[in-house]
Design a protein around this motif. Structure first.
Motif, PDB file in Angstrom:
ATOM      1  N   GLN A  25     -32.684  -8.425 -45.570  1.00 24.49           N
ATOM      2  CA  GLN A  25     -34.064  -7.940 -45.616  1.00 24.49           C
ATOM      3  C   GLN A  25     -34.157  -6.573 -46.280  1.00 24.49           C
ATOM      4  N   LEU A  26     -33.204  -5.705 -45.982  1.00 28.15           N
ATOM      5  CA  LEU A  26     -33.228  -4.366 -46.565  1.00 28.15           C
ATOM      6  C   LEU A  26     -32.997  -4.392 -48.067  1.00 28.15           C
ATOM      7  N   VAL A  27     -32.097  -5.241 -48.525  1.00 28.27           N
ATOM      8  CA  VAL A  27     -31.862  -5.353 -49.974  1.00 28.27           C
ATOM      9  C   VAL A  27     -33.113  -5.886 -50.669  1.00 28.27           C
ATOM     10  N   ALA A  28     -33.719  -6.922 -50.101  1.00 29.33           N
ATOM     11  CA  ALA A  28     -34.934  -7.480 -50.706  1.00 29.33           C
ATOM     12  C   ALA A  28     -36.056  -6.460 -50.717  1.00 29.33           C
ATOM     13  N   ASP A  29     -36.222  -5.738 -49.616  1.00 28.94           N
ATOM     14  CA  ASP A  29     -37.274  -4.723 -49.529  1.00 28.94           C
ATOM     15  C   ASP A  29     -37.015  -3.587 -50.507  1.00 28.94           C
ATOM     16  N   ALA A  30     -35.752  -3.235 -50.693  1.00 30.61           N
ATOM     17  CA  ALA A  30     -35.419  -2.164 -51.632  1.00 30.61           C
ATOM     18  C   ALA A  30     -35.941  -2.500 -53.026  1.00 30.61           C
ATOM     19  N   SER A  57     -18.453   0.321 -39.906  1.00 31.31           N
ATOM     20  CA  SER A  57     -18.540  -1.055 -40.412  1.00 31.31           C
ATOM     21  C   SER A  57     -19.973  -1.428 -40.774  1.00 31.31           C
ATOM     22  N   VAL A  58     -20.933  -0.936 -39.994  1.00 31.72           N
ATOM     23  CA  VAL A  58     -22.349  -1.220 -40.268  1.00 31.72           C
ATOM     24  C   VAL A  58     -22.802  -0.506 -41.541  1.00 31.72           C
ATOM     25  N   VAL A  59     -22.433   0.762 -41.654  1.00 29.68           N
ATOM     26  CA  VAL A  59     -22.812   1.544 -42.834  1.00 29.68           C
ATOM     27  C   VAL A  59     -22.171   0.964 -44.089  1.00 29.68           C
ATOM     28  N   SER A  60     -20.895   0.609 -44.009  1.00 34.51           N
ATOM     29  CA  SER A  60     -20.201   0.057 -45.178  1.00 34.51           C
ATOM     30  C   SER A  60     -20.834  -1.247 -45.638  1.00 34.51           C
ATOM     31  N   ALA A  61     -21.137  -2.129 -44.680  1.00 30.06           N
ATOM     32  CA  ALA A  61     -21.733  -3.411 -45.038  1.00 30.06           C
ATOM     33  C   ALA A  61     -23.075  -3.231 -45.743  1.00 30.06           C
ATOM     34  N   LEU A  62     -23.879  -2.304 -45.238  1.00 29.28           N
ATOM     35  CA  LEU A  62     -25.182  -2.035 -45.851  1.00 29.28           C
ATOM     36  C   LEU A  62     -25.020  -1.438 -47.244  1.00 29.28           C
ATOM     37  N   LEU A  66     -26.205  -2.793 -50.964  1.00 26.83           N
ATOM     38  CA  LEU A  66     -27.189  -2.045 -51.742  1.00 26.83           C
ATOM     39  C   LEU A  66     -26.615  -1.627 -53.087  1.00 26.83           C
ATOM     40  N   ARG A  67     -25.341  -1.243 -53.119  1.00 27.34           N
ATOM     41  CA  ARG A  67     -24.714  -0.862 -54.384  1.00 27.34           C
ATOM     42  C   ARG A  67     -24.561  -2.065 -55.306  1.00 27.34           C
ATOM     43  N   ALA A  68     -24.196  -3.211 -54.737  1.00 26.27           N
ATOM     44  CA  ALA A  68     -23.920  -4.389 -55.555  1.00 26.27           C
ATOM     45  C   ALA A  68     -25.188  -5.132 -55.969  1.00 26.27           C
ATOM     46  N   GLU A  69     -26.168  -5.188 -55.064  1.00 26.11           N
ATOM     47  CA  GLU A  69     -27.326  -6.053 -55.299  1.00 26.11           C
ATOM     48  C   GLU A  69     -28.668  -5.326 -55.257  1.00 26.11           C
TER      49      GLU A  69
END
Length: 241
Positions: A25-30, A57-62, A66-69
């Motif tokens: 959801q965050l990537v799409a909203d970004a 682990s949560v920060v890295s996954a996010l 965001l960096r990739a997509e």
């Protein structure tokens, strides 16, 4: 002028039908908010249950997603004690964030315990700091410590519009007298979100808007999503300019 989209804040999952919580959801909203005119993002990372989290682990996954997509804009993360109430554990968690997935910047609320130590840690890690200044006392901490920050976030938390304006004026007055030249971003919350945005535009400050700050448009109707809020803010910024 920066127009920062603040996507979720500390709002509980379900507080708004379009509040982004999951990484997807965050990537799409970004992407949606950048298409609407946002130039940067501010996010409160969430764990799989939807709770705020500063776990590495949560920060890295996010950040990996965001960096990739995600869109190619700066990303700021919170370090608020709402995400981790123990300042010493917060320091440890941030210290363990993985270098390849560090955010461009983080916000640190200067009135919170351990804030100055956290700013120094982030400086050592070469992560830009945006100083959250809610009160005149917090502004005094910024001036007295001489800590290096890239932005001063003037964040009056008063519920009444006039009270929020008076607090913002007092904070900005102290910063002006101390000759603090760091760029400022001014914002409010809920009932003061749009009035503070207009004040910021008139003063030439950076602005932010999103579901973290308000779930409603200036006419009181519920906004469809973050992109609708950002689009309205961009329209006001264009008119003011």
């Amino acid at each position: 002028m920066r127009i920062v989209a603040c996507l979720n804040g500390d709002r509980r999952p379900g507080a708004h039908p379009s509040l982004p919580v999951s990484v997807d959801q965050l990537v799409a909203d970004a992407h949606s908010v950048v298409e609407a005119g946002a130039t940067a993002l501010h996010v409160h990372p969430r764990d799989p249950s939807g709770a705020e989290s500063l776990e590495p682990s949560v920060v890295s996954a996010l950040m990996e997603r965001l960096r990739a997509e995600g869109p190619d804009v700066p990303v700021s993360l919170t370090t608020s004690l709402s995400a981790e109430s123990d300042p010493w554990r917060r320091y440890d968690l941030v210290q363990r964030w993985a270098s390849p997935t560090l955010p461009d910047s983080v916000s640190v609320n200067l009135h919170e315990a351990g804030s100055v130590d956290l700013v120094h840690l982030l400086g050592d890690r070469r992560v830009a700091v945006e100083a959250g200044v809610w009160t005149v006392e917090a502004a005094r901490i910024l001036v007295a410590t001489g800590i290096e920050v890239t932005t001063v976030l003037v964040e009056p938390t008063q519920v009444a519009i006039q009270d929020a304006r008076r607090n913002a004026e007092a904070i900005n007055g102290l910063l002006d007298r101390a000759k603090v030249r760091t760029p400022r971003l001014l914002h409010g919350a809920d009932a003061t979100a749009w009035p503070m945005l207009e004040t910021a535009l008139d003063a030439g400050y950076d602005v932010r808007m999103g579901l973290e700050d308000t779930m409603r448009l200036p006419d009181g109707t519920e906004a469809y999503d973050n992109a609708a809020l950002v689009a309205h803010a961009v329209g006001l910024a264009t008119t003011t300019a």
